[in-house]
Design a protein around this motif. Structure first.
Motif, PDB file in Angstrom:
ATOM      1  N   VAL A 271     -55.863 -12.325 -29.057  1.00  0.00           N
ATOM      2  CA  VAL A 271     -55.918 -11.490 -30.256  1.00  0.00           C
ATOM      3  C   VAL A 271     -57.230 -11.626 -31.026  1.00  0.00           C
ATOM      4  O   VAL A 271     -57.926 -10.641 -31.274  1.00  0.00           O
ATOM      5  CB  VAL A 271     -54.726 -11.817 -31.195  1.00  0.00           C
ATOM      6  CG1 VAL A 271     -54.778 -10.933 -32.433  1.00  0.00           C
ATOM      7  CG2 VAL A 271     -53.405 -11.638 -30.469  1.00  0.00           C
ATOM      8  N   VAL A 272     -57.574 -12.858 -31.408  1.00  0.00           N
ATOM      9  CA  VAL A 272     -58.735 -13.045 -32.287  1.00  0.00           C
ATOM     10  C   VAL A 272     -60.034 -12.635 -31.603  1.00  0.00           C
ATOM     11  O   VAL A 272     -60.848 -11.901 -32.180  1.00  0.00           O
ATOM     12  CB  VAL A 272     -58.817 -14.509 -32.770  1.00  0.00           C
ATOM     13  CG1 VAL A 272     -60.083 -14.720 -33.594  1.00  0.00           C
ATOM     14  CG2 VAL A 272     -57.585 -14.866 -33.591  1.00  0.00           C
ATOM     15  N   ALA A 273     -60.259 -13.115 -30.381  1.00  0.00           N
ATOM     16  CA  ALA A 273     -61.513 -12.801 -29.688  1.00  0.00           C
ATOM     17  C   ALA A 273     -61.736 -11.296 -29.539  1.00  0.00           C
ATOM     18  O   ALA A 273     -62.833 -10.790 -29.827  1.00  0.00           O
ATOM     19  CB  ALA A 273     -61.541 -13.495 -28.327  1.00  0.00           C
ATOM     20  N   PRO A 274     -60.723 -10.517 -29.096  1.00  0.00           N
ATOM     21  CA  PRO A 274     -60.926  -9.063 -29.021  1.00  0.00           C
ATOM     22  C   PRO A 274     -61.203  -8.423 -30.379  1.00  0.00           C
ATOM     23  O   PRO A 274     -61.978  -7.472 -30.472  1.00  0.00           O
ATOM     24  CB  PRO A 274     -59.602  -8.553 -28.426  1.00  0.00           C
ATOM     25  CG  PRO A 274     -59.051  -9.725 -27.671  1.00  0.00           C
ATOM     26  CD  PRO A 274     -59.441 -10.923 -28.472  1.00  0.00           C
ATOM     27  N   ARG A 275     -60.561  -8.934 -31.438  1.00  0.00           N
ATOM     28  CA  ARG A 275     -60.804  -8.381 -32.774  1.00  0.00           C
ATOM     29  C   ARG A 275     -62.253  -8.612 -33.210  1.00  0.00           C
ATOM     30  O   ARG A 275     -62.907  -7.713 -33.746  1.00  0.00           O
ATOM     31  CB  ARG A 275     -59.846  -9.006 -33.786  1.00  0.00           C
ATOM     32  CG  ARG A 275     -58.417  -8.524 -33.664  1.00  0.00           C
ATOM     33  CD  ARG A 275     -57.505  -9.223 -34.654  1.00  0.00           C
ATOM     34  NE  ARG A 275     -56.131  -8.758 -34.518  1.00  0.00           N
ATOM     35  CZ  ARG A 275     -55.101  -9.260 -35.188  1.00  0.00           C
ATOM     36  NH1 ARG A 275     -55.302 -10.259 -36.046  1.00  0.00           N
ATOM     37  NH2 ARG A 275     -53.885  -8.781 -35.006  1.00  0.00           N
ATOM     38  N   LEU A 276     -62.740  -9.825 -33.000  1.00  0.00           N
ATOM     39  CA  LEU A 276     -64.121 -10.129 -33.377  1.00  0.00           C
ATOM     40  C   LEU A 276     -65.092  -9.254 -32.592  1.00  0.00           C
ATOM     41  O   LEU A 276     -66.077  -8.742 -33.147  1.00  0.00           O
ATOM     42  CB  LEU A 276     -64.418 -11.607 -33.134  1.00  0.00           C
ATOM     43  CG  LEU A 276     -63.655 -12.608 -34.009  1.00  0.00           C
ATOM     44  CD1 LEU A 276     -63.999 -14.036 -33.610  1.00  0.00           C
ATOM     45  CD2 LEU A 276     -63.962 -12.386 -35.487  1.00  0.00           C
ATOM     46  N   ALA A 277     -64.822  -9.088 -31.306  1.00  0.00           N
ATOM     47  CA  ALA A 277     -65.693  -8.257 -30.473  1.00  0.00           C
ATOM     48  C   ALA A 277     -65.695  -6.806 -30.955  1.00  0.00           C
ATOM     49  O   ALA A 277     -66.746  -6.146 -30.984  1.00  0.00           O
ATOM     50  CB  ALA A 277     -65.250  -8.334 -29.019  1.00  0.00           C
ATOM     51  N   ARG A 281     -68.956  -4.824 -32.421  1.00  0.00           N
ATOM     52  CA  ARG A 281     -69.408  -3.619 -31.732  1.00  0.00           C
ATOM     53  C   ARG A 281     -69.447  -2.423 -32.688  1.00  0.00           C
ATOM     54  O   ARG A 281     -70.404  -1.645 -32.682  1.00  0.00           O
ATOM     55  CB  ARG A 281     -68.471  -3.341 -30.553  1.00  0.00           C
ATOM     56  CG  ARG A 281     -68.898  -2.198 -29.664  1.00  0.00           C
ATOM     57  CD  ARG A 281     -68.086  -2.188 -28.371  1.00  0.00           C
ATOM     58  NE  ARG A 281     -66.656  -2.208 -28.625  1.00  0.00           N
ATOM     59  CZ  ARG A 281     -65.854  -3.258 -28.384  1.00  0.00           C
ATOM     60  NH1 ARG A 281     -66.358  -4.380 -27.892  1.00  0.00           N
ATOM     61  NH2 ARG A 281     -64.557  -3.188 -28.636  1.00  0.00           N
ATOM     62  N   ARG A 282     -68.428  -2.294 -33.519  1.00  0.00           N
ATOM     63  CA  ARG A 282     -68.347  -1.139 -34.429  1.00  0.00           C
ATOM     64  C   ARG A 282     -69.476  -1.143 -35.454  1.00  0.00           C
ATOM     65  O   ARG A 282     -70.018  -0.090 -35.805  1.00  0.00           O
ATOM     66  CB  ARG A 282     -66.983  -1.163 -35.146  1.00  0.00           C
ATOM     67  CG  ARG A 282     -66.811  -0.082 -36.212  1.00  0.00           C
ATOM     68  CD  ARG A 282     -66.803   1.293 -35.595  1.00  0.00           C
ATOM     69  NE  ARG A 282     -66.518   2.316 -36.586  1.00  0.00           N
ATOM     70  CZ  ARG A 282     -67.428   2.867 -37.382  1.00  0.00           C
ATOM     71  NH1 ARG A 282     -68.694   2.488 -37.308  1.00  0.00           N
ATOM     72  NH2 ARG A 282     -67.083   3.806 -38.256  1.00  0.00           N
ATOM     73  N   VAL A 297     -65.117 -13.702 -45.545  1.00  0.00           N
ATOM     74  CA  VAL A 297     -63.778 -13.098 -45.639  1.00  0.00           C
ATOM     75  C   VAL A 297     -62.982 -13.484 -44.393  1.00  0.00           C
ATOM     76  O   VAL A 297     -62.830 -12.688 -43.457  1.00  0.00           O
ATOM     77  CB  VAL A 297     -63.856 -11.560 -45.762  1.00  0.00           C
ATOM     78  CG1 VAL A 297     -62.468 -10.973 -46.038  1.00  0.00           C
ATOM     79  CG2 VAL A 297     -64.812 -11.145 -46.858  1.00  0.00           C
ATOM     80  N   PRO A 298     -62.461 -14.715 -44.352  1.00  0.00           N
ATOM     81  CA  PRO A 298     -61.707 -15.163 -43.170  1.00  0.00           C
ATOM     82  C   PRO A 298     -60.489 -14.299 -42.867  1.00  0.00           C
ATOM     83  O   PRO A 298     -60.013 -14.275 -41.739  1.00  0.00           O
ATOM     84  CB  PRO A 298     -61.294 -16.597 -43.542  1.00  0.00           C
ATOM     85  CG  PRO A 298     -62.254 -17.023 -44.596  1.00  0.00           C
ATOM     86  CD  PRO A 298     -62.584 -15.780 -45.360  1.00  0.00           C
ATOM     87  N   ALA A 299     -59.987 -13.581 -43.857  1.00  0.00           N
ATOM     88  CA  ALA A 299     -58.772 -12.780 -43.669  1.00  0.00           C
ATOM     89  C   ALA A 299     -58.942 -11.700 -42.611  1.00  0.00           C
ATOM     90  O   ALA A 299     -57.941 -11.235 -42.046  1.00  0.00           O
ATOM     91  CB  ALA A 299     -58.360 -12.139 -44.991  1.00  0.00           C
ATOM     92  N   ILE A 300     -60.189 -11.294 -42.313  1.00  0.00           N
ATOM     93  CA  ILE A 300     -60.371 -10.219 -41.344  1.00  0.00           C
ATOM     94  C   ILE A 300     -59.923 -10.638 -39.947  1.00  0.00           C
ATOM     95  O   ILE A 300     -59.615  -9.789 -39.107  1.00  0.00           O
ATOM     96  CB  ILE A 300     -61.833  -9.729 -41.292  1.00  0.00           C
ATOM     97  CG1 ILE A 300     -62.775 -10.834 -40.825  1.00  0.00           C
ATOM     98  CG2 ILE A 300     -62.270  -9.183 -42.631  1.00  0.00           C
ATOM     99  CD1 ILE A 300     -64.202 -10.351 -40.655  1.00  0.00           C
ATOM    100  N   VAL A 301     -59.853 -11.954 -39.695  1.00  0.00           N
ATOM    101  CA  VAL A 301     -59.386 -12.436 -38.396  1.00  0.00           C
ATOM    102  C   VAL A 301     -57.930 -12.049 -38.180  1.00  0.00           C
ATOM    103  O   VAL A 301     -57.487 -11.843 -37.051  1.00  0.00           O
ATOM    104  CB  VAL A 301     -59.569 -13.968 -38.294  1.00  0.00           C
ATOM    105  CG1 VAL A 301     -58.949 -14.510 -37.008  1.00  0.00           C
ATOM    106  CG2 VAL A 301     -61.052 -14.318 -38.344  1.00  0.00           C
ATOM    107  N   ASN A 302     -57.179 -11.938 -39.259  1.00  0.00           N
ATOM    108  CA  ASN A 302     -55.753 -11.625 -39.163  1.00  0.00           C
ATOM    109  C   ASN A 302     -55.461 -10.131 -39.163  1.00  0.00           C
ATOM    110  O   ASN A 302     -54.302  -9.724 -39.092  1.00  0.00           O
ATOM    111  CB  ASN A 302     -54.988 -12.279 -40.314  1.00  0.00           C
ATOM    112  CG  ASN A 302     -54.830 -13.775 -40.133  1.00  0.00           C
ATOM    113  OD1 ASN A 302     -55.114 -14.312 -39.068  1.00  0.00           O
ATOM    114  ND2 ASN A 302     -54.407 -14.450 -41.172  1.00  0.00           N
ATOM    115  N   ASN A 308     -56.033  -1.158 -38.574  1.00  0.00           N
ATOM    116  CA  ASN A 308     -56.394  -1.553 -39.928  1.00  0.00           C
ATOM    117  C   ASN A 308     -57.895  -1.420 -40.181  1.00  0.00           C
ATOM    118  O   ASN A 308     -58.340  -0.525 -40.890  1.00  0.00           O
ATOM    119  CB  ASN A 308     -55.929  -2.996 -40.172  1.00  0.00           C
ATOM    120  CG  ASN A 308     -55.995  -3.402 -41.623  1.00  0.00           C
ATOM    121  OD1 ASN A 308     -57.024  -3.255 -42.256  1.00  0.00           O
ATOM    122  ND2 ASN A 308     -54.902  -3.928 -42.146  1.00  0.00           N
ATOM    123  N   VAL A 309     -58.675  -2.316 -39.586  1.00  0.00           N
ATOM    124  CA  VAL A 309     -60.108  -2.372 -39.896  1.00  0.00           C
ATOM    125  C   VAL A 309     -60.822  -1.073 -39.536  1.00  0.00           C
ATOM    126  O   VAL A 309     -61.615  -0.536 -40.318  1.00  0.00           O
ATOM    127  CB  VAL A 309     -60.769  -3.561 -39.170  1.00  0.00           C
ATOM    128  CG1 VAL A 309     -62.275  -3.575 -39.417  1.00  0.00           C
ATOM    129  CG2 VAL A 309     -60.145  -4.869 -39.635  1.00  0.00           C
TER     130      VAL A 309
END
Length: 547
Positions: A271-277, A281-282, A297-302, A308-309
């Motif tokens: 979950v986390v690694a794909p979100r960060l990627a 990229r965006r 803003v650590p909350a973006i990991v969740n 959402n993002v």
């Protein structure tokens, strides 16, 4: 006989089941032989109010078999009872005691049946578990939340759990209310043994992340599930992966964890690694920029990127209607104000931008320039911050709507200032120092809006004092010079005034040239000095200091 779940009905029900559905038909049959008629009817012919699908019925029976429920005393049932008779149907409903006790709705009962049929089928026994939970100090409403969140809490051995609760309260210095919040948020806590599960996890977590007692308490209150995580098997691998991905120091990692301990509830690899990627990229972020974004803003990991993002970024990029932020401008906004990713852009950010647009009669281009100059506007409350500042500024300087608009467009940062503690003292000091009336003060501020953000003590007053001394100016002359060209207060004391005065003395040029021609760039000013020096190389220079 449908009501008593005859072998023929059982066979018809089970014949199409596969091993993937549950156990083999032989095993199911052997298990179901020990069930009471009431239990069979509950599963194979559940009360109509549950509205379980065939697949859901299969899941219930499968869970029942896997739990290997022991045979209970057979409840006598009237096989001739009619299912259309609501009162008799409720008597056959073994979920009724729990449903009535916790005031559960039909969907809530259905959810419990699907997730933990053993709880529902325990009948009156579940009520004794509810009473045991109440004995731990939680309210009826909190018990209901615990059961809905973790139905198997009613299958736990709750004997002597008061001791676990007291030890946790002492270890983390929790109040009764805080302890109840932990239990309500993470009922599975009651399934742990303090000495062998809870304390070792807390001690290792505290030691490895260098948490003091207050830090540890805040972590548990924000993410009670850490009580159930093994540090070596789960927490350490998760945090190590995040640390390597973002290039974090141990201190930075600990700070992120303390602010957002719920990151442990999200699997890093899946979950986390794909979100960060996806975020990187965006927005076209470099590694250091991504790391800084997460640290702020650590909350973006969740946050789910696609649901959402990504939608927030699209709303932000198109918030100006026909005038979009391009990708680089969007990146600038987010890096300057990353908290926008944790806010509700459509519900909070866009409405306050619309209010600001109306208040100052801004065009799309005006608003775009303001946001790029002061991205913090994205996080300010219009009603609590922006509007009071605008009103106070307009009143203090007697500004028209047009003047107010012009001032804010030239100095968007003014909306970030605390008007009472920051702006008013500066304006009052400036008024007194130069003996300005209301019109003169307004004129000065409109010509040089930045004077509002200058420090009076460290910036404005030293310049005024230097000008008056160096150029031998009276109070009236100083005032006239500033009102004539307010920008004179915006030039650097050291790099513009003092340095140029030294150049004038070195070349035998009157120092008053510095104040008169302060607006000239350095190259033009030096050519002016050459012109003066060539015109009268031996003349006595007015204002020249002697050694």
């Amino acid at each position: 006989d449908a009501d008593s779940a005859s072998p023929a009905r059982l066979e018809a029900t089970l014949k199409n089941w596969t091993d993937a559905d549950s156990a083999s038909p032989a095993r199911l049959e052997a298990t179901l032989k020990n069930w009471t008629d009431a239990e069979l009817r509950t599963v194979l012919q559940p009360p109509k109010f549950l509205k379980l699908s065939d697949l859901e019925c299969r899941a219930v029976v499968t869970a029942k078999c896997d739990d290997d429920v022991k045979r209970r005393k057979n409840d006598e049932c009237d096989s001739s009872s009619s299912e259309s008779d609501k009162e008799e149907e409720e008597e056959d409903d073994v979920a009724a005691p729990l449903r009535r006790r916790l005031q559960l709705t039909v969907p809530e009962v259905k959810s419990i049946v699907q997730r933990a049929p053993r709880v529902v089928l325990s009948g009156e026994k579940s009520l004794r578990k509810v009473a045991a939970l109440k004995g731990l100090g939680v309210t009826d409403e909190e018990v209901k939340k615990m059961v809905l969140r973790y139905p198997r809490v009613l299958a736990l051995n709750l004997d002597d759990k008061g001791r676990l609760v007291e030890k946790l309260k002492t270890r983390l210095d929790l109040s009764d209310l805080e302890m109840r919040k932990v239990l309500t948020a993470f009922p599975a806590t009651l399934g742990y043994v303090y000495e062998s599960n809870v304390e070792p996890s807390l001690a290792t977590l505290q030691r490895e992340l260098r948490l003091d007692r207050g830090d540890l308490k805040r972590v548990v209150l924000k993410a009670p599930q850490v009580l159930g995580y093994s540090f070596d098997d789960y927490i350490a691998p998760q945090l190590d992966a995040l640390q390597k991905r973002l290039g974090l120091t141990t201190e930075q990692l600990a700070k992120i964890f303390k602010r957002q301990p719920t990151i442990l509830g999200v699997d890093y690899r899946r979950v986390v690694a794909p979100r960060l990627a996806a975020i990187q990229r965006r927005l076209g972020l470099r590694e250091a920029e991504l790391s800084g974004l997460v640290r702020r803003v650590p909350a973006i990991v969740n946050l789910n990127f696609h649901d959402n993002v990504s939608k927030k970024l699209e709303s932000l990029q198109t918030c100006l209607g026909g005038l979009r932020f391009d990708d680089l401008e969007l990146k600038k906004l987010v890096l300057a104000q990353p908290s926008v990713l944790a806010s509700n852009v459509d519900a909070t950010v866009l409405p306050k931008l619309a209010k600001l647009r109306r208040r100052l009669s801004l065009s799309d281009d005006d608003l775009k320039k303001m946001l790029l100059a002061n991205p913090a506007l994205l996080s300010y409350s219009f009603d609590a911050n922006v509007e009071p500042t605008l009103s106070a500024l307009q009143t203090k300087l007697a500004l028209s709507d047009r003047d107010l608009r012009a001032l804010v467009l030239r100095l968007p940062r003014v909306l970030s200032l605390n008007f009472q503690t920051n702006v008013i003292p500066k304006l009052d000091n400036l008024r007194r120092r130069l003996d300005l009336d209301d019109d003169e003060l307004r004129h000065l501020v409109l010509r040089l809006p930045a004077v509002i953000i200058y420090s009076y003590e460290a910036n404005v007053e030293p310049k005024l004092a230097y000008m008056q001394t160096e150029f031998a100016l009276s109070d009236d002359a100083l005032k006239a010079l500033i009102l004539q060209t307010p920008a004179r207060l915006g030039y650097s004391l050291d790099n513009r005034y003092r340095r140029r005065a030294d150049l004038c003395r070195d070349r035998g040029v009157p120092v008053d040239v510095v104040i008169k021609r302060a607006s000239l760039p350095d190259a033009q000013f030096e050519r002016l000095l050459d012109k003066y020096a060539n015109a009268a190389p031996n003349a006595k220079r007015p204002g020249e200091r002697t050694s």
